[in-house]
Design a protein around this motif. Structure first.
Motif, PDB file in Angstrom:
ATOM      1  N   MET A  81      10.927 -11.921  -5.148  1.00  0.00           N
ATOM      2  CA  MET A  81      10.540 -10.564  -5.556  1.00  0.00           C
ATOM      3  C   MET A  81       9.106 -10.281  -5.097  1.00  0.00           C
ATOM      4  O   MET A  81       8.185 -11.026  -5.421  1.00  0.00           O
ATOM      5  CB  MET A  81      10.630 -10.430  -7.082  1.00  0.00           C
ATOM      6  CG  MET A  81      10.263  -9.063  -7.617  1.00  0.00           C
ATOM      7  SD  MET A  81      11.499  -7.822  -7.231  1.00  0.00           S
ATOM      8  CE  MET A  81      10.770  -6.383  -8.029  1.00  0.00           C
ATOM      9  N   GLN A  82       8.944  -9.218  -4.329  1.00  0.00           N
ATOM     10  CA  GLN A  82       7.619  -8.864  -3.830  1.00  0.00           C
ATOM     11  C   GLN A  82       6.836  -8.065  -4.874  1.00  0.00           C
ATOM     12  O   GLN A  82       7.364  -7.152  -5.494  1.00  0.00           O
ATOM     13  CB  GLN A  82       7.741  -8.026  -2.557  1.00  0.00           C
ATOM     14  CG  GLN A  82       8.375  -8.747  -1.375  1.00  0.00           C
ATOM     15  CD  GLN A  82       8.427  -7.869  -0.131  1.00  0.00           C
ATOM     16  OE1 GLN A  82       8.238  -6.650  -0.189  1.00  0.00           O
ATOM     17  NE2 GLN A  82       8.700  -8.486   1.006  1.00  0.00           N
ATOM     18  N   LYS A  83       5.583  -8.452  -5.068  1.00  0.00           N
ATOM     19  CA  LYS A  83       4.669  -7.653  -5.876  1.00  0.00           C
ATOM     20  C   LYS A  83       3.516  -7.278  -4.959  1.00  0.00           C
ATOM     21  O   LYS A  83       2.709  -8.127  -4.574  1.00  0.00           O
ATOM     22  CB  LYS A  83       4.166  -8.432  -7.095  1.00  0.00           C
ATOM     23  CG  LYS A  83       3.320  -7.578  -8.044  1.00  0.00           C
ATOM     24  CD  LYS A  83       2.912  -8.351  -9.292  1.00  0.00           C
ATOM     25  CE  LYS A  83       2.106  -7.451 -10.232  1.00  0.00           C
ATOM     26  NZ  LYS A  83       1.644  -8.174 -11.449  1.00  0.00           N
ATOM     27  N   ILE A  84       3.457  -5.986  -4.570  1.00  0.00           N
ATOM     28  CA  ILE A  84       2.560  -5.539  -3.505  1.00  0.00           C
ATOM     29  C   ILE A  84       1.321  -4.879  -4.086  1.00  0.00           C
ATOM     30  O   ILE A  84       1.415  -3.917  -4.858  1.00  0.00           O
ATOM     31  CB  ILE A  84       3.278  -4.549  -2.563  1.00  0.00           C
ATOM     32  CG1 ILE A  84       4.586  -5.153  -2.031  1.00  0.00           C
ATOM     33  CG2 ILE A  84       2.367  -4.163  -1.406  1.00  0.00           C
ATOM     34  CD1 ILE A  84       5.453  -4.157  -1.274  1.00  0.00           C
ATOM     35  N   ALA A  85       0.158  -5.380  -3.689  1.00  0.00           N
ATOM     36  CA  ALA A  85      -1.118  -4.758  -4.067  1.00  0.00           C
ATOM     37  C   ALA A  85      -1.599  -3.883  -2.922  1.00  0.00           C
ATOM     38  O   ALA A  85      -1.373  -4.185  -1.752  1.00  0.00           O
ATOM     39  CB  ALA A  85      -2.152  -5.831  -4.370  1.00  0.00           C
ATOM     40  N   LEU A  86      -2.277  -2.795  -3.288  1.00  0.00           N
ATOM     41  CA  LEU A  86      -2.820  -1.870  -2.299  1.00  0.00           C
ATOM     42  C   LEU A  86      -4.332  -1.792  -2.466  1.00  0.00           C
ATOM     43  O   LEU A  86      -4.834  -1.553  -3.563  1.00  0.00           O
ATOM     44  CB  LEU A  86      -2.192  -0.490  -2.473  1.00  0.00           C
ATOM     45  CG  LEU A  86      -2.696   0.631  -1.561  1.00  0.00           C
ATOM     46  CD1 LEU A  86      -2.505   0.277  -0.089  1.00  0.00           C
ATOM     47  CD2 LEU A  86      -1.970   1.945  -1.885  1.00  0.00           C
ATOM     48  N   VAL A  87      -5.049  -2.009  -1.358  1.00  0.00           N
ATOM     49  CA  VAL A  87      -6.513  -2.024  -1.379  1.00  0.00           C
ATOM     50  C   VAL A  87      -7.034  -1.064  -0.314  1.00  0.00           C
ATOM     51  O   VAL A  87      -6.453  -0.943   0.765  1.00  0.00           O
ATOM     52  CB  VAL A  87      -7.059  -3.444  -1.085  1.00  0.00           C
ATOM     53  CG1 VAL A  87      -8.583  -3.460  -1.167  1.00  0.00           C
ATOM     54  CG2 VAL A  87      -6.461  -4.466  -2.044  1.00  0.00           C
ATOM     55  N   THR A  88      -8.119  -0.380  -0.622  1.00  0.00           N
ATOM     56  CA  THR A  88      -8.796   0.437   0.391  1.00  0.00           C
ATOM     57  C   THR A  88     -10.294   0.381   0.147  1.00  0.00           C
ATOM     58  O   THR A  88     -10.754  -0.045  -0.919  1.00  0.00           O
ATOM     59  CB  THR A  88      -8.302   1.888   0.375  1.00  0.00           C
ATOM     60  OG1 THR A  88      -8.788   2.574   1.539  1.00  0.00           O
ATOM     61  CG2 THR A  88      -8.789   2.644  -0.861  1.00  0.00           C
ATOM     62  N   ASP A  89     -11.060   0.791   1.146  1.00  0.00           N
ATOM     63  CA  ASP A  89     -12.507   0.897   0.972  1.00  0.00           C
ATOM     64  C   ASP A  89     -12.862   2.329   0.573  1.00  0.00           C
ATOM     65  O   ASP A  89     -12.011   3.239   0.603  1.00  0.00           O
ATOM     66  CB  ASP A  89     -13.245   0.470   2.238  1.00  0.00           C
ATOM     67  CG  ASP A  89     -12.784   1.227   3.472  1.00  0.00           C
ATOM     68  OD1 ASP A  89     -12.895   2.474   3.489  1.00  0.00           O
ATOM     69  OD2 ASP A  89     -12.299   0.592   4.424  1.00  0.00           O
ATOM     70  N   SER A  90     -14.111   2.545   0.227  1.00  0.00           N
ATOM     71  CA  SER A  90     -14.496   3.872  -0.267  1.00  0.00           C
ATOM     72  C   SER A  90     -14.640   4.897   0.843  1.00  0.00           C
ATOM     73  O   SER A  90     -14.912   6.066   0.565  1.00  0.00           O
ATOM     74  CB  SER A  90     -15.791   3.786  -1.085  1.00  0.00           C
ATOM     75  OG  SER A  90     -16.825   3.142  -0.362  1.00  0.00           O
ATOM     76  N   GLY A  91     -14.422   4.486   2.097  1.00  0.00           N
ATOM     77  CA  GLY A  91     -14.340   5.465   3.170  1.00  0.00           C
ATOM     78  C   GLY A  91     -13.167   6.408   3.021  1.00  0.00           C
ATOM     79  O   GLY A  91     -13.127   7.471   3.640  1.00  0.00           O
ATOM     80  N   SER A  92     -12.208   6.034   2.173  1.00  0.00           N
ATOM     81  CA  SER A  92     -11.020   6.869   1.948  1.00  0.00           C
ATOM     82  C   SER A  92     -11.313   8.082   1.077  1.00  0.00           C
ATOM     83  O   SER A  92     -10.476   8.991   0.964  1.00  0.00           O
ATOM     84  CB  SER A  92      -9.914   6.033   1.302  1.00  0.00           C
ATOM     85  OG  SER A  92     -10.356   5.489   0.064  1.00  0.00           O
ATOM     86  N   ASP A  93     -12.485   8.086   0.422  1.00  0.00           N
ATOM     87  CA  ASP A  93     -12.908   9.226  -0.401  1.00  0.00           C
ATOM     88  C   ASP A  93     -11.905   9.597  -1.495  1.00  0.00           C
ATOM     89  O   ASP A  93     -11.735  10.778  -1.826  1.00  0.00           O
ATOM     90  CB  ASP A  93     -13.212  10.451   0.474  1.00  0.00           C
ATOM     91  CG  ASP A  93     -14.543  10.323   1.179  1.00  0.00           C
ATOM     92  OD1 ASP A  93     -15.340   9.455   0.796  1.00  0.00           O
ATOM     93  OD2 ASP A  93     -14.789  11.091   2.140  1.00  0.00           O
ATOM     94  N   LEU A  94     -11.252   8.611  -2.044  1.00  0.00           N
ATOM     95  CA  LEU A  94     -10.384   8.858  -3.191  1.00  0.00           C
ATOM     96  C   LEU A  94     -11.228   8.832  -4.468  1.00  0.00           C
ATOM     97  O   LEU A  94     -12.191   8.080  -4.575  1.00  0.00           O
ATOM     98  CB  LEU A  94      -9.282   7.802  -3.266  1.00  0.00           C
ATOM     99  CG  LEU A  94      -8.283   7.806  -2.107  1.00  0.00           C
ATOM    100  CD1 LEU A  94      -7.336   6.616  -2.215  1.00  0.00           C
ATOM    101  CD2 LEU A  94      -7.486   9.106  -2.064  1.00  0.00           C
ATOM    102  N   THR A  95     -10.846   9.644  -5.430  1.00  0.00           N
ATOM    103  CA  THR A  95     -11.580   9.693  -6.689  1.00  0.00           C
ATOM    104  C   THR A  95     -11.166   8.518  -7.578  1.00  0.00           C
ATOM    105  O   THR A  95     -10.131   7.883  -7.365  1.00  0.00           O
ATOM    106  CB  THR A  95     -11.307  10.999  -7.440  1.00  0.00           C
ATOM    107  OG1 THR A  95      -9.921  11.035  -7.824  1.00  0.00           O
ATOM    108  CG2 THR A  95     -11.626  12.212  -6.570  1.00  0.00           C
TER     109      THR A  95
END
Length: 282
Positions: free
Chosen positions: A1-15
């Protein structure tokens, strides 16, 4: 069973709200003033930076290695088996490569570091679409296959009030030929498929710049059909609101939202930046 984490840097400008609602891990750039260093988004807001730009232009730096290592350790403890990291264009920062190197010490995590070859709202939209794919139950392999295709369906354009900040930040790239402070020439800039700034058009004055962004948005919507649209503001909320009103009723807009250009990017574009991002929806 896959448990997928999602990571990004703050260049994505998400709040912070968008990150929390979509279970996205953030690795923040560092915003460095003479008296103090801040973690982008977490400890300093876009408005904080724009309000201080006239008195001081901070420097920016990669996310802390210790911070990124802490994120990976925590993901392992929480039972994640897979990690997808969507980074700002590698032409603007080495964050993606740094994260990739750290992952070599985490063999239990199957990983994919995706160079978005873009930044700000176009990058953020890719991250949000990935979060939805994870919620919808797509496999790690399916998502990794779809991301490069989604990137080709992402389009972003912006105009800046002055080239001063791009020059000081060393980010001017192919925009260098756009010289027009005396003639009030405003460049319309886009991030190319290679992930660098390029001049898309040159217009005279702020009003013409907004009109050209309106025209570009209409052309893109007519060409590609349904799109999720984002209006970007970098210390230019009034201008962004004007652009929003100019395009909000266009056919083929599936959704439309605002996004503030964050500190790590704002120090390189300066106040008075406004833009539009379109993500094709198929």
């Amino acid at each position: 069973m896959q448990k997928i984490a999602l990571v990004t840097d703050s260049g994505s400008d998400l709040t912070l709200e968008e990150l929390k609602e979509n279970n996205i891990e953030l690795v923040p750039f560092r915003i460095i003033y003479p008296e103090k260093e801040y973690n982008d988004v977490l400890e300093i807001s876009p408005d904080d930076v724009y309000n201080r730009l006239k008195e001081h232009i901070p420097t920016t730096s990669l996310p802390s290695i210790d911070y990124m290592e802490g994120v990976l350790n925590r993901l392992e403890k929480e039972g994640y088996t897979h990690v997808i990291m969507i980074s700002i264009s590698s032409h603007f920062s080495g964050t993606g490569n740094s994260f990739r190197l750290l992952l070599e010490d985490h063999p239990n995590l199957t990983s994919f570091v995706f160079d978005s070859k873009t930044l700000s709202a176009p990058q953020g939209t890719l991250v949000l679409m990935t979060a939805k794919m994870i919620r919808d139950g797509l496999s790690f392999e399916e998502i990794c296959e779809k991301l490069p295709v989604l990137r080709t369906q992402s389009h972003g354009y912006f105009t800046i009030d002055t080239l001063e900040y791009l020059k000081k930040g060393g980010r001017i790239g192919s925009v260098a030929g756009t010289i027009g402070s005396v003639l009030n020439i405003k460049p319309i800039i886009w991030v190319s498929d290679e992930g660098v700034y390029e001049t898309y058009a040159k217009v005279r004055g702020q009003k013409q710049a907004l009109s050209r962004l309106q025209k570009i948005a209409k052309q893109e919507l007519d060409k590609y059909g349904d799109c999720d649209v984002t209006v970007l503001s970098g210390g230019a909320d009034d201008l962004a609101q004007k652009l929003y009103e100019m395009i909000k009723d266009f056919e083929h807009i599936k959704s439309i939202r605002f996004s503030k250009i964050g500190p790590a990017l704002g120090v390189n574009t300066g106040p008075g930046t406004v833009g539009v991002s379109l993500q094709e929806v198929h």
